[in-house]
Design an enzyme around this catalytic site. Sequence first.
Site: not given
Ligand SMILES: [Zn+2]
Length: 348
Positions: A16, A284, A205
């Site tokens: 991201h 991230d 997830e």
């Molecule tokens: Zn992601």
Amino acid sequence: MARDLRTLPKAHLHLHFTGSMAATTLVELAREQGRRLPESLLDAVVDGDPVRLPANERGWFRFQRMYDAARAVVRSETVMRRIVDEAVAADAAEGSVRLEIQVDPTSYAPYVGGLTPALELVVDAARTSAQRHGIEVGVIVAASRMRHPLDARTLARLAALHADPDGVIGFGLSNDERRGVTTAFAPAFAIARRAGLASVPHGGELLGADHVAEVLASLHPDRIGHGVRVSEDAGVLRRVVDAGVALEVCPTSNVSLGVYPTLADVPLRRLLDAGARLALGADDPLIFGSRLLAQYELARDVHGLTDPELASLARSSIDASRASESSKQRMRSAVEHWLAQPDPGTPT
Ligand SMILES: [Zn+2]
């Protein structure tokens, strides 16, 4: 001693934009702007305290707060270009030969004159940085589950207008998987698919295999962001494998967000044994404290993958990317070359 994973050519398909930022950059920008960063974020990015959040809505809320605080420093074209360039440089330094970076231009639009300029400058920065650092870069426009599905359609149309093998290559859907109705995003994904964009939503997830089945049915993904929890249902896993849908597995992220208690619990082996196509990703790195290379290192150190298995993992990341066939061939032969080097651990 073993072969150097830094020189293993690999494609990075799950990163991201704001989450890619270097900690030093975040701190420097916050200082320049006189902005105070919250303690939780400083603990993670400056002190390197591993983020360990519970996999519930409160945990996600805390993660989102940290993310929002980081995003608050991204308020100009200069900063946006810097983030892209540093992400590409960091990837190139870790042996990534192709980065597909995802961005939701909505958050930055107010500071650069709107959605279109926000996306166009990211695409332009991606091209410039790809040239500068000698790797391929594609941009994925990611809609958010927290916003209205009509906003996702607007973004899909914008992404479609910029569809280009050298520009926007995919359309995604991110944020808290428990929020929003997945089927409501189907029209946005249909727009993106018609424009030839890869369909790359998050799924599997924070929710299990049932939701992966729903993502498969309504968003027709080429790849699924994370997707790891599909391992909980052999039938759905079989469908993912048979459909050739790749999973962008981000082990460190999974542990930080409480999806699995430890790195050893991430079902890497189970997915590989089932024949799933995987591409490891960092998600991230700003918040989770580790980049792409670390994911390959833990595949070796924690999951015991051998060098031929790691080479095969890198090959599947390349295959699952949106690189051209000729690029893929070149990248695959570079992987073969890596594997053909003698293993420094083997006595001669
Ligand atoms: Zn992601």
